[in-house]
Design an enzyme around this catalytic site. Structure first.
Site, PDB file in Angstrom:
ATOM      1  N   TYR A 107       0.838  -1.201   0.000  1.00 51.59           N
ATOM      2  CA  TYR A 107       0.000   0.000   0.000  1.00 51.59           C
ATOM      3  C   TYR A 107       0.867   1.242   0.000  1.00 51.59           C
ATOM      4  CZ  TYR A 107      -4.210  -2.633   1.207  1.00 51.59           C
ATOM      5  OH  TYR A 107      -5.279  -3.496   1.194  1.00 51.59           O
ATOM      6  N   TYR A 146      -0.481  -9.990   0.394  1.00 48.94           N
ATOM      7  CA  TYR A 146       0.538  -9.491   1.332  1.00 48.94           C
ATOM      8  C   TYR A 146       0.388 -10.190   2.682  1.00 48.94           C
ATOM      9  CZ  TYR A 146      -3.287  -6.368   2.846  1.00 48.94           C
ATOM     10  OH  TYR A 146      -4.486  -5.860   3.276  1.00 48.94           O
ATOM     11  N   ARG A 156      -2.992 -12.180   3.326  1.00 48.69           N
ATOM     12  CA  ARG A 156      -4.270 -11.777   2.759  1.00 48.69           C
ATOM     13  C   ARG A 156      -4.323 -12.170   1.292  1.00 48.69           C
ATOM     14  NH1 ARG A 156      -7.862  -8.504   4.028  1.00 48.69           N
ATOM     15  NH2 ARG A 156      -9.008 -10.362   3.528  1.00 48.69           N
ATOM     16  N   HIS A 159      -7.119  -8.518  -2.823  1.00 43.04           N
ATOM     17  CA  HIS A 159      -8.448  -7.966  -2.534  1.00 43.04           C
ATOM     18  C   HIS A 159      -8.475  -6.473  -2.810  1.00 43.04           C
ATOM     19  CE1 HIS A 159      -6.084  -7.405   1.151  1.00 43.04           C
ATOM     20  NE2 HIS A 159      -6.815  -6.320   1.355  1.00 43.04           N
ATOM     21  N   HIS A 161     -10.571  -3.023  -1.404  1.00 42.69           N
ATOM     22  CA  HIS A 161     -11.471  -2.487  -0.386  1.00 42.69           C
ATOM     23  C   HIS A 161     -12.505  -1.581  -1.042  1.00 42.69           C
ATOM     24  CE1 HIS A 161      -8.934  -3.705   3.090  1.00 42.69           C
ATOM     25  NE2 HIS A 161      -7.949  -3.595   2.209  1.00 42.69           N
TER      26      HIS A 161
HETATM   27 FE   LIG Z   1      -6.146  -4.640   2.418  1.00 43.07          FE
END
Ligand SMILES: [Fe+2]
Length: 197
Positions: A107, A146, A156, A159, A161
């Site tokens: 991110y 990640y 995870r 995905h 959000h």
């Molecule tokens: Fe996330």
């Protein structure tokens, strides 16, 4: 927007319970005492009102909306769908916001210290308004998986959000979408909190 009617009560059986110790973060974020039911005030059953003029022309194109000297790295994809209310009726002109990791699973956020590199041409945020059919679409790159600190070797799945407003602030829903066939899905501690498989 003017209030159309009283809100539908959210069906708690369709949503994951707030307290799910398998997803460690939920332990401190879930209420310890029973919920109180309050009458909605006007500020909760009205608005928000957004107009197309408030959005930039590339807001729903994550491949280009942060690009400096080239496109975002990764597998490009167009994500699209409909925002429907509890009676399966379209929610028109409502704001859909999305955010995600880059193709390497990183991110653009100061708290993200994963070793995957930042993509200089990818910001990871987008937004759009639904049309009169409740339809929305955006272009992006497929995010990478990640690791996260839930348990040993916890990853995870890829995905995106989502934040979806209905016709009032109190209806806002935060959720995530996944990619069918991702082998990490059956191992994900957050997906495992959903009672209905
Ligand atoms: Fe996330």
């Amino acid at each position: 927007m003017t209030p159309q009617a009283e809100f539908h009560q959210r069906d708690r059986d369709l949503h994951p319970p707030a307290y799910t110790p398998g997803y460690k973060t939920s332990v401190l974020r879930s209420p310890r005492i029973p919920l109180w039911s309050l009458q909605n005030s006007l500020s909760e059953v009205t608005g928000p009102i957004f107009s197309p003029g408030e959005l930039g022309p590339l807001d729903n194109d994550l491949v280009l909306n942060y690009a400096k000297q080239g496109e975002a790295i990764g597998e490009q994809t167009i994500v699209h769908g409909y925002v429907l209310d509890g009676n399966s009726q379209p929610v028109a002109n409502t704001l859909v916001e999305v955010w995600q990791a880059n193709a390497g699973g990183r991110y653009r956020h100061r708290n993200d210290t994963y070793i995957a590199p930042i993509d200089p041409n990818f910001g990871g945020c987008g937004r759009m308004l639904t049309d009169e059919r409740g339809y929305y679409f955006f272009r992006t790159i497929k995010p990478g998986a990640y690791p996260f600190r839930n348990r040993i070797n916890s990853w995870r799945p890829a995905h995106i959000h989502f934040s979806v407003f209905g016709t009032g602030f109190a209806q806002r829903l935060i959720t995530q979408m996944y990619f069918e066939g991702d082998p990490l899905i059956p191992h994900d501690s957050i997906i495992a909190t959903i009672p209905d498989k």
